[in-house]
Design a protein around this motif. Structure first.
Motif, mmCIF file in Angstrom:
data_model
loop_
_atom_site.group_PDB
_atom_site.id
_atom_site.type_symbol
_atom_site.label_atom_id
_atom_site.label_comp_id
_atom_site.label_asym_id
_atom_site.label_seq_id
_atom_site.Cartn_x
_atom_site.Cartn_y
_atom_site.Cartn_z
ATOM 1 N N THR A 55 -1.610 36.714 55.839
ATOM 2 C CA THR A 55 -2.671 36.603 56.818
ATOM 3 C C THR A 55 -2.747 35.188 57.379
ATOM 4 O OG1 THR A 55 -5.057 36.783 57.166
ATOM 5 C CG2 THR A 55 -4.316 36.215 54.938
ATOM 6 N N VAL A 56 -2.902 35.095 58.673
ATOM 7 C CA VAL A 56 -2.904 33.789 59.328
ATOM 8 C C VAL A 56 -4.132 32.967 58.944
ATOM 9 C CG1 VAL A 56 -4.121 34.475 61.435
ATOM 10 C CG2 VAL A 56 -2.341 32.691 61.528
ATOM 11 N N SER A 57 -5.159 33.636 58.418
ATOM 12 C CA SER A 57 -6.374 32.916 58.035
ATOM 13 C C SER A 57 -6.140 31.954 56.872
ATOM 14 C CB SER A 57 -7.479 33.902 57.658
ATOM 15 O OG SER A 57 -7.101 34.675 56.531
ATOM 16 N N MET A 58 -5.009 32.062 56.221
ATOM 17 C CA MET A 58 -4.674 31.171 55.111
ATOM 18 C C MET A 58 -4.110 29.837 55.600
ATOM 19 S SD MET A 58 -2.854 33.900 52.552
ATOM 20 C CE MET A 58 -2.646 32.673 51.275
ATOM 21 N N TYR A 59 -3.879 29.708 56.909
ATOM 22 C CA TYR A 59 -3.177 28.547 57.440
ATOM 23 C C TYR A 59 -3.955 27.865 58.552
ATOM 24 C CZ TYR A 59 0.707 30.932 55.173
ATOM 25 O OH TYR A 59 1.510 31.563 54.265
ATOM 26 N N ALA A 60 -3.894 26.548 58.545
ATOM 27 C CA ALA A 60 -4.183 25.825 59.780
ATOM 28 C C ALA A 60 -2.980 26.047 60.704
ATOM 29 C CB ALA A 60 -4.377 24.348 59.500
ATOM 30 N N MET A 61 -3.232 26.076 62.001
ATOM 31 C CA MET A 61 -2.170 26.413 62.944
ATOM 32 C C MET A 61 -2.038 25.338 64.025
ATOM 33 S SD MET A 61 -0.994 29.278 61.828
ATOM 34 C CE MET A 61 -0.006 29.835 63.220
ATOM 35 N N GLY A 62 -0.826 25.184 64.496
ATOM 36 C CA GLY A 62 -0.585 24.206 65.545
ATOM 37 C C GLY A 62 0.362 24.744 66.591
ATOM 38 N N TRP A 63 0.255 24.163 67.769
ATOM 39 C CA TRP A 63 1.227 24.406 68.839
ATOM 40 C C TRP A 63 1.930 23.079 69.130
ATOM 41 C CZ3 TRP A 63 2.776 28.905 70.969
ATOM 42 C CH2 TRP A 63 1.957 30.027 70.816
ATOM 43 N N PHE A 64 3.232 23.172 69.286
ATOM 44 C CA PHE A 64 4.067 22.020 69.627
ATOM 45 C C PHE A 64 4.965 22.424 70.780
ATOM 46 C CE2 PHE A 64 3.212 19.259 65.968
ATOM 47 C CZ PHE A 64 2.567 20.147 65.134
ATOM 48 N N ARG A 65 5.580 21.430 71.403
ATOM 49 C CA ARG A 65 6.513 21.730 72.479
ATOM 50 C C ARG A 65 7.679 20.760 72.459
ATOM 51 N NH1 ARG A 65 2.732 20.075 77.717
ATOM 52 N NH2 ARG A 65 2.801 17.793 77.424
ATOM 53 N N GLN A 66 8.772 21.224 73.024
ATOM 54 C CA GLN A 66 9.964 20.384 73.105
ATOM 55 C C GLN A 66 10.590 20.556 74.475
ATOM 56 O OE1 GLN A 66 12.662 20.867 69.819
ATOM 57 N NE2 GLN A 66 13.736 18.969 70.289
ATOM 58 N N ALA A 67 10.577 19.482 75.237
ATOM 59 C CA ALA A 67 11.193 19.469 76.556
ATOM 60 C C ALA A 67 12.672 19.143 76.415
ATOM 61 C CB ALA A 67 10.498 18.445 77.442
ATOM 62 N N PRO A 68 13.477 19.497 77.408
ATOM 63 C CA PRO A 68 14.912 19.209 77.339
ATOM 64 C C PRO A 68 15.182 17.729 77.108
ATOM 65 C CG PRO A 68 14.451 20.702 79.147
ATOM 66 C CD PRO A 68 13.127 20.262 78.620
ATOM 67 N N GLY A 69 15.996 17.428 76.105
ATOM 68 C CA GLY A 69 16.361 16.052 75.829
ATOM 69 C C GLY A 69 15.312 15.230 75.114
#
Length: 124
Positions: free
Chosen positions: A28-42
């Motif tokens: 269950t996702v409720s067990m975790y803190a969650m994050g969004w990250f991104r990666q642009a080319p290069g």
């Protein structure tokens, strides 16, 4: 162990909006803190936003503050990233990640599980 699958990426014009979803399975996702990250080319992977286990705490990177909103629906085992007023510099592959610690973090190394990413392209 939790598995994460992102969706919702695509091509959008500058000023437009997209909503990314991160569906969790295995645990269950409720067990975790969650994050969004991104990666642009290069470029390296950079922090976008994070949210605590219960959703009562959120934190954003300065470039997206006021334009992006992270949220979660633990009943649906899903985390979201609403992206408004998109800019060409938001173009990247976006990843969601799960952190077993109680605290939502902006640090890549704090996260234990990662999805495969979804591509977002913003045209000018």
């Amino acid at each position: 162990q939790v598995q994460l699958v992102e969706s919702g990426g695509g091509l959008v014009q500058a000023g437009g909006s997209l909503r990314l979803s991160c569906a969790a399975s295995g645990r269950t996702v409720s067990m975790y803190a969650m994050g969004w990250f991104r990666q642009a080319p290069g470029k390296g992977r950079e922090f976008v936003a994070c949210i605590s286990r219960t959703g009562d705490y959120t934190y954003y990177a300065d470039p997206v503050k006021g334009r992006f909103t992270i949220s979660r629906d633990n009943a649906k085992n899903t985390v979201y990233l609403q992206m408004d007023s998109l800019k060409p510099e938001d173009t990247a592959v976006y990843y969601c990640a799960a952190d077993q610690s109680p605290y939502a973090s902006s640090r890549v190394r704090e996260y234990d599980y990662w999805g495969q990413g979804t591509r977002v392209t913003v045209s000018s």
